[in-house]
Design a protein around this motif. Structure first.
Motif, PDB file in Angstrom:
ATOM      1  N   ARG A  33      -0.603  32.854  15.542  1.00 37.91           N
ATOM      2  CA  ARG A  33       0.435  31.988  14.979  1.00 37.91           C
ATOM      3  C   ARG A  33       0.306  30.547  15.480  1.00 37.91           C
ATOM      4  O   ARG A  33       0.690  29.606  14.788  1.00 37.91           O
ATOM      5  N   HIS A  74      11.976  29.214   9.537  1.00 36.83           N
ATOM      6  CA  HIS A  74      10.534  29.177   9.339  1.00 36.83           C
ATOM      7  C   HIS A  74      10.206  29.353   7.867  1.00 36.83           C
ATOM      8  O   HIS A  74      10.894  30.076   7.141  1.00 36.83           O
ATOM      9  N   LYS A 112       6.801  34.693  13.260  1.00 35.79           N
ATOM     10  CA  LYS A 112       6.581  33.676  14.288  1.00 35.79           C
ATOM     11  C   LYS A 112       7.466  33.870  15.519  1.00 35.79           C
ATOM     12  O   LYS A 112       6.979  33.768  16.650  1.00 35.79           O
ATOM     13  N   PRO A 148       3.013  32.124   7.336  1.00 34.85           N
ATOM     14  CA  PRO A 148       2.583  32.957   8.464  1.00 34.85           C
ATOM     15  C   PRO A 148       2.007  34.312   8.043  1.00 34.85           C
ATOM     16  O   PRO A 148       1.326  34.959   8.838  1.00 34.85           O
ATOM     17  N   GLN A 186       0.814  37.518  16.035  1.00 37.71           N
ATOM     18  CA  GLN A 186       1.386  36.778  17.153  1.00 37.71           C
ATOM     19  C   GLN A 186       0.312  35.947  17.861  1.00 37.71           C
ATOM     20  O   GLN A 186       0.567  34.819  18.304  1.00 37.71           O
TER      21      GLN A 186
END
Length: 330
Positions: free
Chosen positions: A264, A291, A312, A273, A261
Motif C-alpha cells: 500500500r 480513502h 489501507k 488500492p 498491506q
C-alpha cells in the motif's frame, strides 16, 4: 438414580432351594446392571465393526452397504456367536462384566441335591441351546429385518383391504406389538428376579452368572469422560461456527502480513488500492476513512462482505460516496 436402584435390588435375590443343614448354600446374586451393561457393550462392539466395514465399502459402491445392511448385521452377529458362545466362551461384553452363560435346566437338579455352594456353579450351554440361540438371535433378527424392508418396499400397507398383502401387513404389525409387550413383561420380571434379560434367554433357559465369584466389578470411566468432553466441545463448535464470519476473522489475522498491506505504501495517492488503476475513472470515497476506490471494486467488496474493511487502514467501511471532479481538484 436408576442404576443405584437396580444395585439395591441386587442385594435381594430369589431364595435358594433347600439343600439341607449339612450343606448350606450361600446364594451369590448376579448384578442386573452388569447384565445390561454387557448387552450394551456387545451392541457397541458390533456397531464399531459395522462402521469400519461401511467405510471400506463406501469407497467402492456407496449403495452396497445400505442395500445389504441386514446381511451385514447378521454376518457380524454370527461372527460374535461363532467365536464366543459356540466355543463355550463369553461374548466381549460378558467377558468385560465377568459373566458367562449357564444351562439353568441342568443347574436346578444340582441345586436340589445340595451340590452347589455359591449358586454360580453349573454347566455351560448345550449344543441345542447354542444352535437355538444363533437361530433366534441372528436368524430371527435378519428374517424380521428383511421382511420389514420387503413389505415396506412392496407397500403392503397401502394395498387394498381385501388383498392378502394388506392382511399380511396387519399380522406383521400385530406380531410386532405382541413381541414388544412380551419384551416389556420380561423386562419387569428381569428387574424383579435378576434372571433372563431377554426373551431368547428365558425360552432357552440360558442364564448369565458370574464367571469368577471373587472378581470385583471395576469399571474405568476415563474413556467415557473423554468421549463426553469431546462430544460437548464438538456441540459447542457446531453452535458457534455458523455465527462467526470466517472471512472477516481470516482477513483480520492476515492483514498485517498481506500483500495488499505490504504494497500500500508503494501505491500512488490517486490509485485504487484494490485494482491499482491510476487514475481512477469513477472515484468513490469510503466512509469514514475517506480513502478513494473504484466504484466497481468498492461496491463488489461491500456486497460480498457487509463488514468489509478498508484495504489501507483496516477500518470498517460504513458508507460510500462518489467523488466529483471539482472535489478531486480541491
Amino acid at each position: 438414580m436408576a442404576a443405584d436402584h437396580m444395585r439395591s435390588m441386587d442385594t435381594t435375590s430369589s431364595p435358594a432351594p433347600s439343600t439341607g443343614l449339612l450343606h448350606p448354600t450361600i446364594w451369590a446374586p448376579v448384578s442386573r446392571v452388569n447384565q445390561l451393561d454387557a448387552a450394551k457393550l456387545d451392541v457397541e462392539m458390533t456397531a464399531m465393526l459395522k462402521e469400519q466395514l461401511t467405510k471400506v465399502f463406501s469407497l467402492m459402491q456407496p449403495r452396497l452397504v445400505s442395500r445389504y445392511e441386514p446381511e451385514l448385521d447378521a454376518f457380524l452377529e454370527f461372527l460374535v456367536w461363532r467365536f464366543s458362545i459356540w466355543l463355550d466362551k463369553p461374548t466381549p461384553g460378558n467377558a468385560l462384566m465377568n459373566l458367562r452363560y449357564r444351562d439353568e435346566r441342568a443347574f436346578l437338579p444340582l441345586a436340589a441335591l445340595g451340590k452347589v455352594r455359591t449358586g454360580l456353579e453349573g454347566p455351560g450351554l448345550t449344543k441345542f441351546q447354542k444352535i437355538g440361540y444363533c437361530l433366534a438371535l441372528v436368524g430371527g433378527r435378519y428374517g424380521w429385518a428383511r421382511l420389514q424392508m420387503f413389505s415396506a418396499f412392496r407397500r403392503w400397507g397401502d394395498s387394498g383391504q381385501s388383498t392378502w398383502r394388506h392382511t399380511a401387513w396387519l399380522w406383521l404389525q400385530k406380531a410386532e406389538n405382541v413381541y414388544k409387550a412380551a419384551s416389556f413383561i420380561n423386562l419387569l420380571l428381569f428387574l424383579r428376579t435378576g434372571r433372563y434379560r431377554s426373551l431368547i434367554e428365558r425360552l432357552l433357559s440360558t442364564r448369565l452368572v458370574y464367571q469368577r465369584p471373587n472378581m470385583s466389578r471395576t469399571v474405568s470411566f476415563e474413556y467415557m469422560n473423554r468421549q463426553l468432553v469431546w462430544h460437548e466441545f464438538s456441540e459447542l463448535l457446531l453452535l458457534i461456527l455458523p455465527l462467526l464470519n470466517i472471512t472477516s476473522i481470516k482477513k483480520a489475522l492476515t492483514f498485517p502480513f498481506s500483500s495488499e498491506q505490504m504494497s500500500r505504501t508503494k501505491l500512488k495517492e490517486n490509485a485504487c488500492p484494490i485494482c491499482e488503476q491510476c487514475p481512477i475513472t469513477i472515484t468513490y470515497v469510503a466512509h469514514p476513512c475517506q480513502h478513494q476506490y473504484c466504484y466497481y471494486c468498492l461496491r463488489t467488496r461491500c456486497i460480498a462482505n457487509p463488514s468489509f474493511r478498508c484495504v489501507k487502514c483496516n477500518e470498517q467501511v460504513l458508507a460510500m460516496q462518489r467523488l466529483h471532479a471539482q472535489e478531486k481538484v480541491k
